[in-house]
Structures are given as structure tokens and as C-alpha cells.
Scaffold this motif. Structure first.
Motif, PDB file in Angstrom:
ATOM      1  N   GLN A 101      -7.612  -1.835   4.216  1.00 35.41           N
ATOM      2  CA  GLN A 101      -6.426  -1.009   4.014  1.00 35.41           C
ATOM      3  C   GLN A 101      -5.888  -0.477   5.338  1.00 35.41           C
ATOM      4  O   GLN A 101      -4.671  -0.446   5.562  1.00 35.41           O
ATOM      5  CB  GLN A 101      -6.765   0.153   3.069  1.00 35.41           C
ATOM      6  CG  GLN A 101      -6.997  -0.270   1.629  1.00 35.41           C
ATOM      7  CD  GLN A 101      -7.556   0.839   0.770  1.00 35.41           C
ATOM      8  OE1 GLN A 101      -8.204   1.774   1.267  1.00 35.41           O
ATOM      9  NE2 GLN A 101      -7.327   0.758  -0.528  1.00 35.41           N
ATOM     10  N   LEU A 119      -9.289   5.504   4.297  1.00 32.53           N
ATOM     11  CA  LEU A 119      -9.074   4.164   3.764  1.00 32.53           C
ATOM     12  C   LEU A 119     -10.185   3.203   4.173  1.00 32.53           C
ATOM     13  O   LEU A 119     -10.913   3.439   5.131  1.00 32.53           O
ATOM     14  CB  LEU A 119      -7.735   3.612   4.253  1.00 32.53           C
ATOM     15  CG  LEU A 119      -6.491   4.459   4.015  1.00 32.53           C
ATOM     16  CD1 LEU A 119      -5.261   3.705   4.473  1.00 32.53           C
ATOM     17  CD2 LEU A 119      -6.363   4.864   2.553  1.00 32.53           C
ATOM     18  N   ILE A 122       0.830  -1.208   0.000  1.00 33.29           N
ATOM     19  CA  ILE A 122       0.000   0.000   0.000  1.00 33.29           C
ATOM     20  C   ILE A 122       0.865   1.259   0.000  1.00 33.29           C
ATOM     21  O   ILE A 122       0.435   2.314   0.481  1.00 33.29           O
ATOM     22  CB  ILE A 122      -0.979   0.034   1.202  1.00 33.29           C
ATOM     23  CG1 ILE A 122      -0.232  -0.147   2.525  1.00 33.29           C
ATOM     24  CG2 ILE A 122      -2.090  -0.982   1.045  1.00 33.29           C
ATOM     25  CD1 ILE A 122      -1.109   0.117   3.743  1.00 33.29           C
TER      26      ILE A 122
END
Length: 272
Positions: free
Chosen positions: A161, A157, A146
Motif C-alpha cells: 500500500q 499501511l 487506494i
């Protein structure tokens, strides 16, 4: 046993009794060696979270020993406790990120042992981290794939995530043991698989033990090589995943058995 052959983590007779004579963890003993991924299974209220929090002294045990590289964390105080605790990374169900800060800044927190004090905040805002620390943080983001989100605010997010940010923060800490307390409980099936796959890869490539609390039996069997079962604070199973059966699962979970089942084949894991 030679020192180099000792397990990184040794738990001996660990017990936690809360006020009112409530025993959450009851005389549990086990060890964790390098490169071993251990899933801790048990119904809600079995004592799984209390166990993990005792392993890094977020909760003080009533009795027993927790040895990290031969040093008992229950006997450490002050600086020695902070140093020893920095060797034990912790990943939580609720991520514990700072929403207003960027992904990169949250990961940089791992370079200061998750210390959310005035110095940490000043260092983050004024970008006073060394280039070495910045590189380690960015490498950790790359490890969980990421890095392209480094400049995003953490609260922008998705849940999956955000959990990867939390894992990257723990990686930046460079721990010798990783504990994960229900890290996929609030995630969709695809994100849950992605997170556990990352933890498994970390376990293997970093050659460190990863102990993860899970509620889903199938996920534990898919990703862990060893399973520990806890019921009412007691250790009722400790063995290789090949020796684990649905009959054992029923014994561990009792009336909660059906809720512990999860079919990973129904999830399509995204490539990201």
C-alpha cells in the motif's frame, strides 16, 4: 528527426566514475519513447541504481548527456533544473513517504515536485493547497485504487500500500517520464505483481515511458516490452522482450542467475 517524433528520453554516452576510479556506469546509450515500458536487469552492483539516479540528476554524471525532450539535464542549473526534474518522476524501493502525514498529504507533495522544505510542510499542515491540486491528488489515489485510505497515516499501511501511495504521489506530479528503482524488491509476490501492473497501466494510459529496475527476470519478461541488461556498468543487451532468452539472462547475471528467477504463477494477486 522532427521534434514531435523524438524520444522523450535520450541517453548518450552516460558515464559515472566514483572516487577511486570506480566506474559504476560505463558509456551507456539508449532512448525511451512514449508508452514504452523498459525493464533494466542486472546483478547487484551492476550500476542499475546509479544509472537511474543519473537520469534525473540525483547523481551528477561524469560524462555523457541525458536529454529530456531535447534538453540536457546535466547542463541545467537552479530553476531550469527543478523544472526539468519535475518532468521525471522517481519511485524508490523504500517508498520515501513521510510517516506521520496522511496518505493524501503525502500524495499532495507530488504537486510541489517532492520539495520537502518549510513551505511544503506549512502548505500541507495548513491545507493551503488549491482545490485543483487536491483533486489531482485524489484522482491519483483513485488511479492506484487506494482512495479509501486517504485519511490514514502513511506508516499504518502495508508495504504494498505504501508503494502505491508513492506511485500516486508521482502521478500527481504529472511527469513525462517515470523511473522506478527496484520498486518491488521489498514486497511479497502478490504486491509486487500489483505494483508492476499499475506501472504498466500508467505507461499505456498516460502514454509515457516507464523505466523500472528489476532483479527478477520473469517479472521483467511479463510486464516490460523491452529489456536492457547491464553488467559491471556496461550495457550488454537492449532489445524486445521477445528476443530475450534465459541464455542472455545467464550472461547478464553470471553467478547471481539463480537468485534472479521468480515464478509469478505462484502468486495469487488480490483484487484490492
Amino acid at each position: 528527426m522532427k521534434k514531435e517524433n523524438q524520444p522523450i528520453l535520450q541517453i548518450r554516452g552516460l558515464t559515472k566514475i566514483y572516487a577511486g576510479d570506480v566506474t559504476a556506469v560505463d558509456n551507456i546509450s539508449f532512448t525511451a519513447k512514449k508508452g514504452e515500458m523498459i525493464a533494466v536487469l542486472g546483478p547487484s552492483g551492476a550500476g542499475k541504481s546509479t544509472l537511474l539516479r543519473c537520469l534525473n540528476r540525483l547523481i551528477y554524471a561524469s560524462d555523457g548527456e541525458v536529454l529530456v525532450n531535447g534538453k540536457d539535464i546535466n547542463q541545467c542549473r537552479g530553476r531550469s533544473l527543478r523544472r526539468l526534474r519535475s518532468n521525471v518522476g522517481m519511485i524508490f524501493q523504500q517508498f520515501n513517504l513521510i510517516p506521520r502525514l496522511t496518505v493524501f498529504e503525502n500524495v499532495l507533495a507530488g504537486r510541489l515536485g517532492h520539495t520537502r522544505n518549510a513551505f511544503w510542510y506549512t502548505a500541507s499542515v495548513l491545507r493551503l493547497f488549491s482545490e485543483e491540486n487536491k483533486q489531482k491528488a485524489f484522482d491519483a489515489l483513485k488511479r492506484v485504487r487506494i482512495e479509501h485510505l486517504a485519511a490514514k497515516r502513511a506508516d499504518s499501511l502495508s508495504g504494498g500500500q505504501q508503494q502505491r501511495v508513492a506511485i500516486a504521489r508521482t502521478l500527481a506530479q504529472e511527469p513525462e517520464v517515470i523511473l522506478a528503482d527496484e520498486p518491488v524488491a521489498s514486497l511479497d509476490p502478490a504486491s509486487a505483481q500489483r505494483v508492476l501492473k499499475i506501472l504498466k497501466q500508467i505507461c499505456i494510459t498516460r502514454n509515457i515511458p516507464v523505466i523500472v529496475n528489476l532483479h527478477q527476470v520473469d517479472l521483467a519478461c511479463q510486464y516490460a516490452e523491452r529489456i536492457i541488461g547491464i553488467q559491471q556498468g556496461k550495457l550488454v543487451f537492449d532489445g524486445h522482450v521477445a528476443d530475450f532468452s534465459m541464455d542472455i539472462a545467464r550472461t547478464i547475471y553470471g553467478t547471481q542467475f539463480e537468485s534472479a528467477l521468480f515464478n509469478p504463477e505462484t502468486a495469487t494477486v488480490a483484487a484490492a
